[in-house]
Design a protein around this motif. Structure first.
Motif, PDB file in Angstrom:
ATOM      1  N   GLY A 228       0.770  -1.235   0.000  1.00  0.00           N
ATOM      2  CA  GLY A 228       0.000   0.000   0.000  1.00  0.00           C
ATOM      3  C   GLY A 228       0.798   1.281   0.000  1.00  0.00           C
ATOM      4  O   GLY A 228       0.228   2.356   0.182  1.00  0.00           O
ATOM      5  N   LEU A 229       2.111   1.224  -0.215  1.00  0.00           N
ATOM      6  CA  LEU A 229       2.929   2.431  -0.222  1.00  0.00           C
ATOM      7  C   LEU A 229       3.353   2.779  -1.645  1.00  0.00           C
ATOM      8  O   LEU A 229       3.522   1.903  -2.492  1.00  0.00           O
ATOM      9  N   ASP A 230       3.512   4.086  -1.892  1.00  0.00           N
ATOM     10  CA  ASP A 230       3.954   4.513  -3.219  1.00  0.00           C
ATOM     11  C   ASP A 230       5.469   4.633  -3.250  1.00  0.00           C
ATOM     12  O   ASP A 230       6.162   4.428  -2.248  1.00  0.00           O
ATOM     13  N   ALA A 231       5.995   4.991  -4.417  1.00  0.00           N
ATOM     14  CA  ALA A 231       7.445   5.048  -4.605  1.00  0.00           C
ATOM     15  C   ALA A 231       8.093   6.078  -3.685  1.00  0.00           C
ATOM     16  O   ALA A 231       9.198   5.869  -3.180  1.00  0.00           O
ATOM     17  N   ARG A 232       7.402   7.201  -3.447  1.00  0.00           N
ATOM     18  CA  ARG A 232       7.951   8.242  -2.573  1.00  0.00           C
ATOM     19  C   ARG A 232       8.124   7.720  -1.155  1.00  0.00           C
ATOM     20  O   ARG A 232       9.165   7.928  -0.509  1.00  0.00           O
ATOM     21  N   GLN A 233       7.097   7.047  -0.646  1.00  0.00           N
ATOM     22  CA  GLN A 233       7.155   6.533   0.718  1.00  0.00           C
ATOM     23  C   GLN A 233       8.202   5.434   0.860  1.00  0.00           C
ATOM     24  O   GLN A 233       8.908   5.358   1.872  1.00  0.00           O
ATOM     25  N   LEU A 234       8.328   4.585  -0.176  1.00  0.00           N
ATOM     26  CA  LEU A 234       9.335   3.529  -0.127  1.00  0.00           C
ATOM     27  C   LEU A 234      10.742   4.114  -0.088  1.00  0.00           C
ATOM     28  O   LEU A 234      11.618   3.622   0.624  1.00  0.00           O
ATOM     29  N   LYS A 235      10.946   5.185  -0.853  1.00  0.00           N
ATOM     30  CA  LYS A 235      12.250   5.851  -0.848  1.00  0.00           C
ATOM     31  C   LYS A 235      12.532   6.488   0.506  1.00  0.00           C
ATOM     32  O   LYS A 235      13.661   6.453   1.000  1.00  0.00           O
ATOM     33  N   ASN A 236      11.490   7.050   1.128  1.00  0.00           N
ATOM     34  CA  ASN A 236      11.649   7.651   2.451  1.00  0.00           C
ATOM     35  C   ASN A 236      12.059   6.618   3.502  1.00  0.00           C
ATOM     36  O   ASN A 236      12.836   6.913   4.414  1.00  0.00           O
ATOM     37  N   LEU A 237      11.527   5.396   3.375  1.00  0.00           N
ATOM     38  CA  LEU A 237      11.838   4.355   4.348  1.00  0.00           C
ATOM     39  C   LEU A 237      13.327   4.026   4.378  1.00  0.00           C
ATOM     40  O   LEU A 237      13.846   3.525   5.382  1.00  0.00           O
ATOM     41  N   GLU A 238      14.007   4.287   3.271  1.00  0.00           N
ATOM     42  CA  GLU A 238      15.430   3.961   3.188  1.00  0.00           C
ATOM     43  C   GLU A 238      16.319   5.076   3.736  1.00  0.00           C
ATOM     44  O   GLU A 238      17.543   4.929   3.784  1.00  0.00           O
ATOM     45  N   LYS A 239      15.708   6.188   4.150  1.00  0.00           N
ATOM     46  CA  LYS A 239      16.471   7.254   4.811  1.00  0.00           C
ATOM     47  C   LYS A 239      16.446   6.978   6.311  1.00  0.00           C
ATOM     48  O   LYS A 239      15.425   7.145   6.970  1.00  0.00           O
ATOM     49  N   VAL A 240      17.571   6.538   6.827  1.00  0.00           N
ATOM     50  CA  VAL A 240      17.636   6.170   8.243  1.00  0.00           C
ATOM     51  C   VAL A 240      18.839   6.837   8.894  1.00  0.00           C
ATOM     52  O   VAL A 240      19.819   7.196   8.230  1.00  0.00           O
ATOM     53  N   LEU A 241      18.737   7.014  10.199  1.00  0.00           N
ATOM     54  CA  LEU A 241      19.835   7.569  10.984  1.00  0.00           C
ATOM     55  C   LEU A 241      20.650   6.417  11.566  1.00  0.00           C
ATOM     56  O   LEU A 241      20.108   5.578  12.297  1.00  0.00           O
TER      57      LEU A 241
END
Length: 297
Positions: A228-241
């Motif tokens: 249920g996630l779009d490409a933008r949200q999937l890319k955001n998930l890969e931004k981690v601290l």
């Protein structure tokens, strides 16, 4: 560290306070204070769940969410010294720590609206960002749901300029550093294994059966499917601290989670700032320090 009980205007004295830690984090409830005092009947009656406190120079009251009288192992005058252990968070945040009593479903909303709908009705976020949707079903933990949507938006909640705020990770690293340190002042965390475990690739399946997202990883990283996630949200998930190091500094309440520190011309964000005080009121160590956990994007 100054702690005052709001209902009676009583300031807990250095002879009563045993230990205290004021902590700011990049989490849905970003400010907390943990402390222990020597047991007295007066303090036991006043330090109860729901009691309001004022801490240092923060112009917002705290609310006790945990209070527990305990007996220490220290003997004085033929008896064990008693204490009261407490945890408090900013007033208004307490309901975010309990299972939701009602379902919350919001569309085309904001984190401020989600925060308030989950029970923090008197909280006004200093900075906010849009949120496509927010769902927290009855019985779920609001902080867990807020953390999930923060990750999807590559954002964090922090305590900035004495207000709870939502900031994008990219925006945090565009700030000016609050402090510059020499690399020798840092206890560096250098673990490729830890880094691989903390960063994953995310994919989803579109309605036509095509894969959305990048399923390429380095060895040791995982690929996780998120429905249920779009490409933008999937890319955001890969931004981690990724945690990079720990710093011990003299007590400084000006350093908080979300601030940037420059080390060898590279910026690191403070994941957690713990301001710690030990008074030696019942013996033991006496001292103060600020401990910082640093991370990079």
């Amino acid at each position: 560290m100054r702690i005052a009980i709001l209902s009676t205007n009583k300031v807990i004295s250095a002879s009563e306070l045993i230990v205290a830690t004021l902590r700011t984090d990049l989490v849905p409830v970003p400010v907390s204070v943990e402390f222990a005092v020597k047991h007295t009947k007066e303090l036991e009656q006043q330090l109860v769940s729901g009691a309001e406190l004022l801490v240092t120079d923060i112009p917002h009251s705290f609310e006790i969410v945990y209070a527990n009288p305990v007996k220490s192992q220290t003997i004085k005058e033929d008896g064990r010294i008693g204490g009261i252990s407490c945890i408090a968070v900013l007033k208004g945040c307490k309901k975010l720590l309990d299972s939701a009593s009602n379902a919350t479903v919001l569309d085309q909303t904001s984190f401020n609206a989600a925060y308030r709908a989950c029970g923090a009705s008197n909280i006004r976020l200093g900075e906010d960002i849009p949120l496509p949707e927010f769902i927290c079903l009855k019985g779920r933990l609001p902080t867990e749901r807020l953390a999930l949507y923060l990750q999807q938006e590559a954002a964090v909640i922090c305590f900035k300029d004495l207000k709870i705020s939502v900031l994008k990770l990219d925006a945090i690293f565009k700030q000016d550093p609050i402090l510059k340190l020499d690399p020798s002042e840092v206890q560096w965390i250098d673990s490729k294994v830890l880094e691989k475990h903390q960063k994953s690739s995310y994919v989803a399946v579109d309605t036509d059966g095509t894969i959305i997202g990048d399923d390429t990883t380095t060895q040791g990283q995982s690929v996780i499917q998120k429905a249920g996630l779009d490409a933008r949200q999937l890319k955001n998930l890969e931004k981690v601290l990724i945690p990079r190091g720990i710093v011990h500094r003299p007590l400084n309440f000006e350093l908080n989670g979300g601030d940037l520190i420059e080390i060898d011309k590279k910026n690191y964000v403070i994941l957690t700032a713990a301001h710690h005080v030990e008074t030696g009121a019942i013996g033991g160590n006496v001292g103060t320090e600020t401990k910082l956990w640093l991370a990079s994007l």
